[in-house]
Write a protein that holds these residues in place. Structure first.
Motif, PDB file in Angstrom:
ATOM      1  N   LYS A  58      36.079  25.437  40.384  1.00 60.43           N
ATOM      2  CA  LYS A  58      36.838  25.915  39.227  1.00 60.43           C
ATOM      3  C   LYS A  58      38.082  25.053  38.978  1.00 60.43           C
ATOM      4  O   LYS A  58      38.406  24.731  37.842  1.00 60.43           O
ATOM      5  CB  LYS A  58      37.241  27.373  39.427  1.00 60.43           C
ATOM      6  N   ALA A  59      38.803  24.737  40.057  1.00 59.40           N
ATOM      7  CA  ALA A  59      39.992  23.876  39.952  1.00 59.40           C
ATOM      8  C   ALA A  59      39.576  22.458  40.320  1.00 59.40           C
ATOM      9  O   ALA A  59      39.194  22.186  41.457  1.00 59.40           O
ATOM     10  CB  ALA A  59      41.096  24.380  40.885  1.00 59.40           C
ATOM     11  N   TRP A  60      39.670  21.546  39.336  1.00 58.88           N
ATOM     12  CA  TRP A  60      39.110  20.209  39.537  1.00 58.88           C
ATOM     13  C   TRP A  60      39.893  19.195  38.722  1.00 58.88           C
ATOM     14  O   TRP A  60      40.371  19.493  37.622  1.00 58.88           O
ATOM     15  CB  TRP A  60      37.638  20.218  39.107  1.00 58.88           C
ATOM     16  N   GLY A 141      49.039  22.066  43.548  1.00 53.70           N
ATOM     17  CA  GLY A 141      49.660  20.783  43.849  1.00 53.70           C
ATOM     18  C   GLY A 141      49.121  20.152  45.116  1.00 53.70           C
ATOM     19  O   GLY A 141      49.119  18.936  45.266  1.00 53.70           O
ATOM     20  N   GLY A 142      48.653  20.996  46.057  1.00 51.83           N
ATOM     21  CA  GLY A 142      48.110  20.492  47.311  1.00 51.83           C
ATOM     22  C   GLY A 142      46.653  20.100  47.239  1.00 51.83           C
ATOM     23  O   GLY A 142      46.056  19.729  48.259  1.00 51.83           O
ATOM     24  N   GLU A 143      46.052  20.151  46.033  1.00 55.98           N
ATOM     25  CA  GLU A 143      44.654  19.757  45.849  1.00 55.98           C
ATOM     26  C   GLU A 143      44.569  18.236  45.745  1.00 55.98           C
ATOM     27  O   GLU A 143      44.766  17.647  44.687  1.00 55.98           O
ATOM     28  CB  GLU A 143      44.094  20.402  44.573  1.00 55.98           C
ATOM     29  N   TYR A 172      51.872  18.383  51.811  1.00 61.40           N
ATOM     30  CA  TYR A 172      51.554  18.591  53.230  1.00 61.40           C
ATOM     31  C   TYR A 172      50.030  18.697  53.359  1.00 61.40           C
ATOM     32  O   TYR A 172      49.453  19.774  53.462  1.00 61.40           O
ATOM     33  CB  TYR A 172      52.246  19.858  53.742  1.00 61.40           C
ATOM     34  N   TYR A 173      49.408  17.538  53.308  1.00 65.13           N
ATOM     35  CA  TYR A 173      47.961  17.403  53.189  1.00 65.13           C
ATOM     36  C   TYR A 173      47.544  16.368  54.229  1.00 65.13           C
ATOM     37  O   TYR A 173      47.951  15.208  54.156  1.00 65.13           O
ATOM     38  CB  TYR A 173      47.638  16.961  51.760  1.00 65.13           C
ATOM     39  N   THR A 174      46.752  16.770  55.192  1.00 60.54           N
ATOM     40  CA  THR A 174      46.471  15.924  56.346  1.00 60.54           C
ATOM     41  C   THR A 174      45.966  14.531  55.978  1.00 60.54           C
ATOM     42  O   THR A 174      46.464  13.529  56.522  1.00 60.54           O
ATOM     43  CB  THR A 174      45.476  16.622  57.286  1.00 60.54           C
ATOM     44  N   PRO A 175      44.991  14.375  55.063  1.00 58.56           N
ATOM     45  CA  PRO A 175      44.582  13.006  54.697  1.00 58.56           C
ATOM     46  C   PRO A 175      45.735  12.162  54.164  1.00 58.56           C
ATOM     47  O   PRO A 175      45.801  10.952  54.434  1.00 58.56           O
ATOM     48  CB  PRO A 175      43.508  13.236  53.626  1.00 58.56           C
ATOM     49  N   LEU A 176      46.667  12.774  53.412  1.00 55.81           N
ATOM     50  CA  LEU A 176      47.815  12.038  52.899  1.00 55.81           C
ATOM     51  C   LEU A 176      48.745  11.631  54.038  1.00 55.81           C
ATOM     52  O   LEU A 176      49.212  10.483  54.097  1.00 55.81           O
ATOM     53  CB  LEU A 176      48.568  12.884  51.872  1.00 55.81           C
TER      54      LEU A 176
END
Length: 394
Positions: A58-60, A141-143, A172-176
């Motif tokens: 849905k959120a993309w 925002g964290g997507e 705060y996103y592990t891949p980033l």
């Protein structure tokens, strides 16, 4: 961009500019109609991009069209031409903002507002927008903020040798975090206050807390805590977690009187905990001001169309206009204009009345201002001309 710089925030405002015969003489021809501008913006919308959307998502965030990527390339070239070569350090401030809209197809953001939630990355030292990414309101925002950050880093000019990054907990996103560590980018990011991290904060001995600020209603203390989230490799370089404790100085009626806890994660070892927190706070005076100018003083806060791609192009053109005005005040105008916003530029410069005179095929302008201000304008135009000639020579 001329429309946006002049204060127009919708394509229909081009009609007012078209009535200014003096401006048209300086531009060398007529301006396009509102319909032509709308058609131009609509060309950036690619419906096929939305067909790539996973059915259960849905959120993309759709991939950008070729036209939007071209606008990004224009902005990259503008940054390389307009930034000072003496600035070899880049602090990137990254954050999203909500643009309210009730047009058909808009979704509800986390605040309950319907609209869009674009991400923006700003080079703090040069006050230039490095990258933007339009998102529907329901996209958190964290997507995956990594794509936006990668574009911002790629748009830095080659003479930048030291790169820094500041953001709130949406980043705060592990891949980033892993990407920033791998690219040797020093960062400070607000951390999600998980149960495990909160437990570490509560376990800090009283004597380990250090006073940071004493505010009107609360005391702020900091302490470093030993914390490694479960998704961070044990063999990897440990990150620094700095806890902030906010203790009310006086109990408030109907409110919990205990301390609140926040945390900042960083990989910087050249600063102590207090310096990291204060450096991290500096993003508020950078990215938030850019959001305010983009939406309130330029035209990014008004949607020209219900088509996602059209608004994405409009938003990016506003970012390019922001950068053009920044280059103007930083590279051409007197030093007192260095932090000037568009509203002041319009009052001081853009709306000056003037008389255009053509004599023997030579165009002249007569301005009803004092000699000092006139000299400043002439000198500013000379600096802009020198930039143009330098680029042609190169």
């Amino acid at each position: 961009m001329t429309l946006i710089a002049a204060g127009g925030d919708r394509v229909e405002d081009v009609r007012a500019l078209s009535e200014d015969k003096g401006l048209l003489a300086l531009l060398g021809g007529p301006l396009p109609s509102p319909d032509a501008l709308l058609d131009f913006l609509a060309s950036f919308h690619d419906p096929e991009r939305w067909q790539e959307r996973p059915p259960a998502k849905k959120a993309w965030v759709p991939p950008e069209s070729e036209g939007l990527r071209a606008l990004d390339a224009i902005n990259r070239e503008l940054i390389a031409r307009g930034a000072s070569r003496d600035t070899t350090e880049a602090t990137i401030d990254h954050d999203g903002t909500i643009v309210e809209s009730h047009k058909r197809g808009t979704t509800v953001a986390y605040e309950g507002t319907r609209g869009y939630q674009p991400l923006v990355a700003v080079w703090a030292e040069e006050r230039l927008i490095l990258a933007d990414e339009l998102r529907d309101g329901n996209v958190a925002g964290g997507e995956d903020p990594l794509s936006s950050v990668k574009r911002a880093l790629a748009n830095l000019p080659p003479w930048v040798t030291q790169r820094r990054f500041r953001a709130d907990s949406a980043a705060y996103y592990t891949p980033l975090l892993k990407y920033l560590v791998a690219e040797n980018v020093g960062f400070a990011i607000s951390a999600d206050m998980t149960k495990e991290l909160r437990a570490c904060c509560l376990a800090v001995p009283v004597e380990h807390w250090t006073a940071l600020d004493t505010r009107e209603h609360e005391q702020v203390d900091i302490a470093e805590v030993e914390f490694t989230p479960g998704d961070w490799p044990r063999s990897a370089t440990p990150r620094r977690y700095i806890a902030l404790r906010f203790t009310p100085l006086q109990a408030e009626l109907f409110e919990a009187s205990g301390p609140r806890y926040h945390a900042v994660v960083s990989n910087r070892d050249d600063l102590d905990a207090t310096q990291i927190v204060r450096w991290h706070r500096g993003k508020a005076g950078s990215i938030e001001q850019v959001h305010r100018v983009m939406k309130d003083e330029l035209g990014a806060g008004v949607l020209p169309s219900a088509r996602f791609g059209a608004y994405a192009a409009w938003f990016r053109i506003n970012a390019i206009a922001f950068n053009v005005l920044t280059v103007l005040v930083r590279r051409a105008l007197p030093a007192r204009y260095r932090e000037t916003r568009p509203k002041r530029l319009r009052y001081d410069l853009f709306t000056l009345p003037a008389e255009l005179v053509v004599h023997q095929s030579r165009l002249s302008v007569r301005l009803p201002i004092g000699a000092d201000r006139l000299a400043e304008i002439v000198e500013a135009r000379g600096r802009l001309l020198a930039m143009l000639e330098s680029r042609r020579a190169a």
